[in-house]
Design a protein around this motif. Structure first.
Motif, mmCIF file in Angstrom:
data_model
loop_
_atom_site.group_PDB
_atom_site.id
_atom_site.type_symbol
_atom_site.label_atom_id
_atom_site.label_comp_id
_atom_site.label_asym_id
_atom_site.label_seq_id
_atom_site.Cartn_x
_atom_site.Cartn_y
_atom_site.Cartn_z
ATOM 1 N N VAL A 1 38.435 41.735 41.152
ATOM 2 C CA VAL A 1 39.587 40.963 40.669
ATOM 3 C C VAL A 1 40.875 41.482 41.295
ATOM 4 O O VAL A 1 41.764 40.700 41.668
ATOM 5 C CB VAL A 1 39.663 41.030 39.130
ATOM 6 C CG1 VAL A 1 40.952 40.371 38.632
ATOM 7 C CG2 VAL A 1 38.453 40.346 38.511
ATOM 8 N N ASN A 2 40.988 42.798 41.457
ATOM 9 C CA ASN A 2 42.216 43.378 42.013
ATOM 10 C C ASN A 2 42.431 43.017 43.473
ATOM 11 O O ASN A 2 43.531 43.183 43.995
ATOM 12 C CB ASN A 2 42.196 44.902 41.850
ATOM 13 C CG ASN A 2 42.371 45.325 40.408
ATOM 14 O OD1 ASN A 2 42.991 44.619 39.610
ATOM 15 N ND2 ASN A 2 41.825 46.478 40.053
ATOM 16 N N ASP A 3 41.385 42.542 44.147
ATOM 17 C CA ASP A 3 41.540 42.102 45.538
ATOM 18 C C ASP A 3 42.345 40.812 45.635
ATOM 19 O O ASP A 3 42.976 40.558 46.659
ATOM 20 C CB ASP A 3 40.168 41.854 46.184
ATOM 21 C CG ASP A 3 39.433 43.138 46.506
ATOM 22 O OD1 ASP A 3 40.067 44.204 46.505
ATOM 23 O OD2 ASP A 3 38.209 43.073 46.763
ATOM 24 N N VAL A 4 42.293 39.990 44.599
ATOM 25 C CA VAL A 4 42.834 38.626 44.672
ATOM 26 C C VAL A 4 44.355 38.651 44.776
ATOM 27 O O VAL A 4 45.052 39.064 43.850
ATOM 28 C CB VAL A 4 42.393 37.791 43.457
ATOM 29 C CG1 VAL A 4 42.957 36.371 43.561
ATOM 30 C CG2 VAL A 4 40.875 37.757 43.364
ATOM 31 N N SER A 5 44.861 38.197 45.918
ATOM 32 C CA SER A 5 46.306 38.175 46.162
ATOM 33 C C SER A 5 46.587 37.347 47.402
ATOM 34 O O SER A 5 45.793 37.325 48.341
ATOM 35 C CB SER A 5 46.836 39.605 46.359
ATOM 36 O OG SER A 5 48.216 39.597 46.645
ATOM 37 N N GLY A 6 47.719 36.657 47.401
ATOM 38 C CA GLY A 6 48.105 35.882 48.571
ATOM 39 C C GLY A 6 47.305 34.604 48.706
ATOM 40 O O GLY A 6 46.702 34.105 47.752
ATOM 41 N N PRO A 7 47.262 34.029 49.913
ATOM 42 C CA PRO A 7 46.542 32.776 50.138
ATOM 43 C C PRO A 7 45.045 32.942 49.873
ATOM 44 O O PRO A 7 44.408 33.852 50.407
ATOM 45 C CB PRO A 7 46.813 32.469 51.610
ATOM 46 C CG PRO A 7 48.065 33.223 51.930
ATOM 47 C CD PRO A 7 48.003 34.469 51.116
ATOM 48 N N ILE A 8 44.491 32.061 49.055
ATOM 49 C CA ILE A 8 43.065 32.118 48.727
ATOM 50 C C ILE A 8 42.452 30.720 48.831
ATOM 51 O O ILE A 8 43.163 29.715 48.863
ATOM 52 C CB ILE A 8 42.808 32.679 47.316
ATOM 53 C CG1 ILE A 8 43.360 31.697 46.254
ATOM 54 C CG2 ILE A 8 43.403 34.063 47.149
ATOM 55 C CD1 ILE A 8 42.883 32.002 44.847
#
Length: 280
Positions: free
Chosen positions: A62-69
């Motif tokens: 979950v902590n990976d999720v950042s920026g354009p996805i």
């Protein structure tokens, strides 16, 4: 600050570089020959390329999720969550994919891209579409992307799937989950695209999704780049820290110490040795 979105295959504008001949401030310090200067410039180019890395990787936590996805839905064939300029939310089949493997999916349409940001002071996320509006889910489980502000309707929790590493559940503040319903055939016999809703009460196969993201925003990749940057130091910086010209062996020793983590101890030893040599 999130950079403008780019996709593989797009040409990037080339930045003009000043040559040493055109740079009046360039001076030959006598300690670096032309090959070393070329190597230094190559390292700088590598760093610039790393910062502009537009490849797509999978979020592992979950902590990976950042920026354009890109939110890859559990459909056959794989589809992505998308929205149009007026805020209608729907699904689009993924074209940039290898052998139908969701872990290789990349967006081919800007409508498939959302910008994920953690809401300050919480563990919740918001998702902004390409048109600047936020993803929202109403009490009936209907998604839209027409809001310019974030309320509980635009607030989501990303949960890891316990028994399937690398997959996630997206939960609304009503504790329902994003899910897909496979489309049936229309009267003309044409297969309909899957429908996405936010009213699932329990997690299941159709609520389990993958999140693809741009590599440069993944924390572990960013951390490794920052660590690599910290390891780099020029001869001039080392000599400024010591206060005198250094031999090749001393430069190698300090650079090795910087990589291994005992830089300050080795630097102090060389400084002390310099004082003894001066007054010996």
């Amino acid at each position: 600050m999130v950079k403008a979105l780019t996709f593989k295959g797009e040409k990037k504008p080339k930045k003009r570089k000043r040559t040493e001949a055109s740079d009046p401030t360039a001076q030959d310090d006598g300690g670096e020959d032309s090959s070393k200067k070329q190597l230094k410039r190559a390292d700088e180019d590598d760093d610039a390329n790393a910062d502009q890395d537009d490849s797509w990787v999978s979020a592992d936590t979950v902590n990976d999720v950042s920026g354009p996805i890109m939110i890859v839905l559990p459909t056959e064939p794989p589809a992505a969550l998308a929205c149009d300029a007026v805020g209608k939310v729907f699904t689009i089949s993924i074209e940039n994919i290898v052998d139908g493997n969701p872990s290789s999916a990349e967006p081919h349409d800007v409508r498939q891209v959302w910008v994920a940001n953690k809401i300050a002071g919480t563990e919740n996320y918001r998702f902004k579409g390409h048109h600047g509006k936020y993803l929202s889910c109403d009490k009936f489980g209907i998604f839209s992307a027409t809001s310019e502000a974030v309320s509980p309707l635009e607030t989501f929790t990303i949960l890891p799937t316990p028994d399937t590493p690398g997959t996630f559940q997206i939960q609304t503040q009503r504790e329902t989950f994003l899910t897909v319903k496979e489309g049936s055939s229309s009267k003309s016999g044409k297969a309909l695209l899957p429908e996405v809703r936010g009213d699932a009460r329990e997690t299941n196969f159709y609520t389990t999704l993958r999140i693809r993201m741009q590599a440069r925003f993944k924390p572990r990749i960013k951390a490794s780049k920052e660590e690599k940057a910290r390891e780099k130091i020029t001869r001039a910086e080392l000599e400024a820290a010591v206060g005198r010209r250094l031999t090749e062996d001393e430069v190698k020793k300090l650079k090795r110490a910087r990589r291994e983590g005992d830089y300050h101890e080795v630097l102090l030893d060389i400084k002390v040795k310099s004082k003894h040599d001066k007054y010996g």
